[in-house]
Design a protein around this motif. Structure first.
Motif, PDB file in Angstrom:
ATOM      1  N   SER A   1      -8.655   1.218  -0.835  1.00  0.00           N
ATOM      2  CA  SER A   1      -8.335   1.339  -2.108  1.00  0.00           C
ATOM      3  C   SER A   1      -7.249   0.679  -2.760  1.00  0.00           C
ATOM      4  CB  SER A   1      -8.073   2.932  -2.327  1.00  0.00           C
ATOM      5  OG  SER A   1      -9.259   3.844  -2.075  1.00  0.00           O
ATOM      6  N   PHE A   2      -6.209   0.494  -1.879  1.00  0.00           N
ATOM      7  CA  PHE A   2      -5.037  -0.188  -2.298  1.00  0.00           C
ATOM      8  C   PHE A   2      -5.375  -1.621  -2.527  1.00  0.00           C
ATOM      9  CE2 PHE A   2      -1.955   2.676   0.007  1.00  0.00           C
ATOM     10  CZ  PHE A   2      -2.348   3.884  -0.499  1.00  0.00           C
TER      11      PHE A   2
ATOM     12  N   ILE B   1       5.100  -1.550  -8.094  1.00  0.00           N
ATOM     13  CA  ILE B   1       6.588  -0.976  -7.748  1.00  0.00           C
ATOM     14  C   ILE B   1       6.610  -1.268  -6.400  1.00  0.00           C
ATOM     15  CG2 ILE B   1       8.378   0.511  -7.907  1.00  0.00           C
ATOM     16  CD1 ILE B   1       7.291  -0.176 -10.582  1.00  0.00           C
ATOM     17  N   SER B   2       5.897  -0.809  -5.580  1.00  0.00           N
ATOM     18  CA  SER B   2       6.027  -0.928  -3.755  1.00  0.00           C
ATOM     19  C   SER B   2       4.583  -0.576  -3.284  1.00  0.00           C
ATOM     20  CB  SER B   2       7.119   0.176  -3.412  1.00  0.00           C
ATOM     21  OG  SER B   2       6.509   1.405  -3.584  1.00  0.00           O
ATOM     22  N   GLU B   3       4.607  -1.131  -2.042  1.00  0.00           N
ATOM     23  CA  GLU B   3       3.437  -0.987  -1.313  1.00  0.00           C
ATOM     24  C   GLU B   3       3.529  -1.026   0.147  1.00  0.00           C
ATOM     25  OE1 GLU B   3      -0.891  -3.111  -1.071  1.00  0.00           O
ATOM     26  OE2 GLU B   3       0.566  -4.038  -2.541  1.00  0.00           O
ATOM     27  N   SER B   4       2.860  -0.226   0.823  1.00  0.00           N
ATOM     28  CA  SER B   4       2.880  -0.246   2.256  1.00  0.00           C
ATOM     29  C   SER B   4       1.416   0.020   2.590  1.00  0.00           C
ATOM     30  CB  SER B   4       3.726   0.927   2.768  1.00  0.00           C
ATOM     31  OG  SER B   4       3.288   2.298   2.603  1.00  0.00           O
ATOM     32  N   GLU B   5       1.408   0.156   4.009  1.00  0.00           N
ATOM     33  CA  GLU B   5      -0.116   0.473   4.594  1.00  0.00           C
ATOM     34  C   GLU B   5      -0.538   1.986   4.056  1.00  0.00           C
ATOM     35  OE1 GLU B   5      -1.224  -0.254   8.517  1.00  0.00           O
ATOM     36  OE2 GLU B   5      -0.244  -2.297   8.413  1.00  0.00           O
ATOM     37  N   SER B   6       0.422   2.733   4.042  1.00  0.00           N
ATOM     38  CA  SER B   6       0.073   4.159   3.421  1.00  0.00           C
ATOM     39  C   SER B   6       0.395   4.669   2.047  1.00  0.00           C
ATOM     40  CB  SER B   6       0.731   5.213   4.655  1.00  0.00           C
ATOM     41  OG  SER B   6       1.987   4.884   4.623  1.00  0.00           O
ATOM     42  N   GLU B   7       1.050   3.675   1.455  1.00  0.00           N
ATOM     43  CA  GLU B   7       1.638   4.158   0.013  1.00  0.00           C
ATOM     44  C   GLU B   7       1.694   3.208  -0.993  1.00  0.00           C
ATOM     45  OE1 GLU B   7       4.713   7.206  -0.681  1.00  0.00           O
ATOM     46  OE2 GLU B   7       5.696   5.545  -1.481  1.00  0.00           O
ATOM     47  N   LEU B   8       1.147   3.401  -2.259  1.00  0.00           N
ATOM     48  CA  LEU B   8       1.041   2.465  -3.446  1.00  0.00           C
ATOM     49  C   LEU B   8       1.856   2.848  -4.473  1.00  0.00           C
ATOM     50  CD1 LEU B   8       0.260  -0.634  -4.447  1.00  0.00           C
ATOM     51  CD2 LEU B   8      -1.699   0.618  -5.011  1.00  0.00           C
ATOM     52  N   VAL B   9       2.628   2.387  -5.093  1.00  0.00           N
ATOM     53  CA  VAL B   9       3.381   2.939  -6.449  1.00  0.00           C
ATOM     54  C   VAL B   9       3.061   1.703  -7.467  1.00  0.00           C
ATOM     55  CG1 VAL B   9       5.299   3.768  -7.466  1.00  0.00           C
ATOM     56  CG2 VAL B   9       4.961   4.336  -4.932  1.00  0.00           C
TER      57      VAL B   9
ATOM     58  N   PHE C   1       2.035   5.995 -11.154  1.00  0.00           N
ATOM     59  CA  PHE C   1       1.168   6.499 -10.101  1.00  0.00           C
ATOM     60  C   PHE C   1       1.670   6.314  -8.794  1.00  0.00           C
ATOM     61  CE2 PHE C   1      -1.669   6.101 -13.555  1.00  0.00           C
ATOM     62  CZ  PHE C   1      -2.665   7.269 -13.339  1.00  0.00           C
ATOM     63  N   GLN C   2       1.661   7.405  -7.903  1.00  0.00           N
ATOM     64  CA  GLN C   2       2.180   7.207  -6.558  1.00  0.00           C
ATOM     65  C   GLN C   2       0.807   7.594  -5.773  1.00  0.00           C
ATOM     66  OE1 GLN C   2       5.833   8.965  -5.492  1.00  0.00           O
ATOM     67  NE2 GLN C   2       5.331   8.592  -3.196  1.00  0.00           N
TER      68      GLN C   2
END
Length: 184
Positions: A92-93, A122-130, A174-175
């Motif tokens: 999804s990311f 704003i920020s992105e990792s394998e488990s989070e997208l803002v 959105f987070q």
């Protein structure tokens, strides 16, 4: 706003609530209900239809927008042209990033008058997208539903939170947090 959004909404209302409810919302909104997928229409008319549907079903307009966004994802996804960048999405990311980096750009090429929402990451990792959603149409709840539909498509459970950055919802943060990958 492109007509495909209107036709998808009318199809959803008919499928979920029946043709009688379609007639009721059109009558209440003083709307002819004549939309084509390639036409362009004022987004305020869609908002009016959603508000009328909310009155009839006694469901919050925000909930109806989310349900609409979630249900329409699959149909909109199937209309995307096959391309390497889209077919290579594994989650999804990646897909949400392509909405801004590819899909909105292609929409503007096809329809120069179109005014798609803007996503600012704003920020992105394998488990989070803002990311920030910015749109004069203030339909962040539809975006919420589209993200849910995207997660369903990729077999993911994603926790989605929204925080208003403006009073009129034209700017919403959105987070997204990946909870679980169901298929793999």
């Amino acid at each position: 706003m492109k007509g495909i959004i209107f036709t998808e909404f009318m199809d959803l209302v008919e499928d979920r609530f029946g043709l009688d409810v379609v007639d009721q919302i059109l009558d209440s909104a003083e709307d002819s209900g004549i939309y084509t997928t390639v036409g362009s229409y004022d987004h305020k008319q869609l908002v009016k239809l959603i508000i009328e549907l909310s009155k009839i079903t006694e469901l919050p307009a925000e909930t109806l927008q989310q349900v609409f966004g979630q249900s329409v994802f699959k149909n909109l996804y199937s209309t995307l042209p096959p391309s390497a960048s889209l077919s290579e999405c594994k989650n999804s990311f990646q897909f949400v990033r392509l909405v801004e980096d590819y899909i909105h750009i292609e929409v503007k090429k096809l329809y120069p008058e179109a005014n798609p929402p803007k996503f600012e990451f704003i920020s992105e990792s394998e488990s989070e997208l803002v990311f920030d959603y910015k749109s004069v149409r203030c339909m962040s709840h539809v975006c919420f539903g589209l993200v849910q539909g995207c997660a369903d498509h990729f077999g993911e459970v994603i926790d989605i939170s929204m925080s208003e950055q403006s009073k009129d919802n034209s700017h919403v943060r959105f987070q997204l947090s990946l909870v679980e990958k169901l298929n793999g």
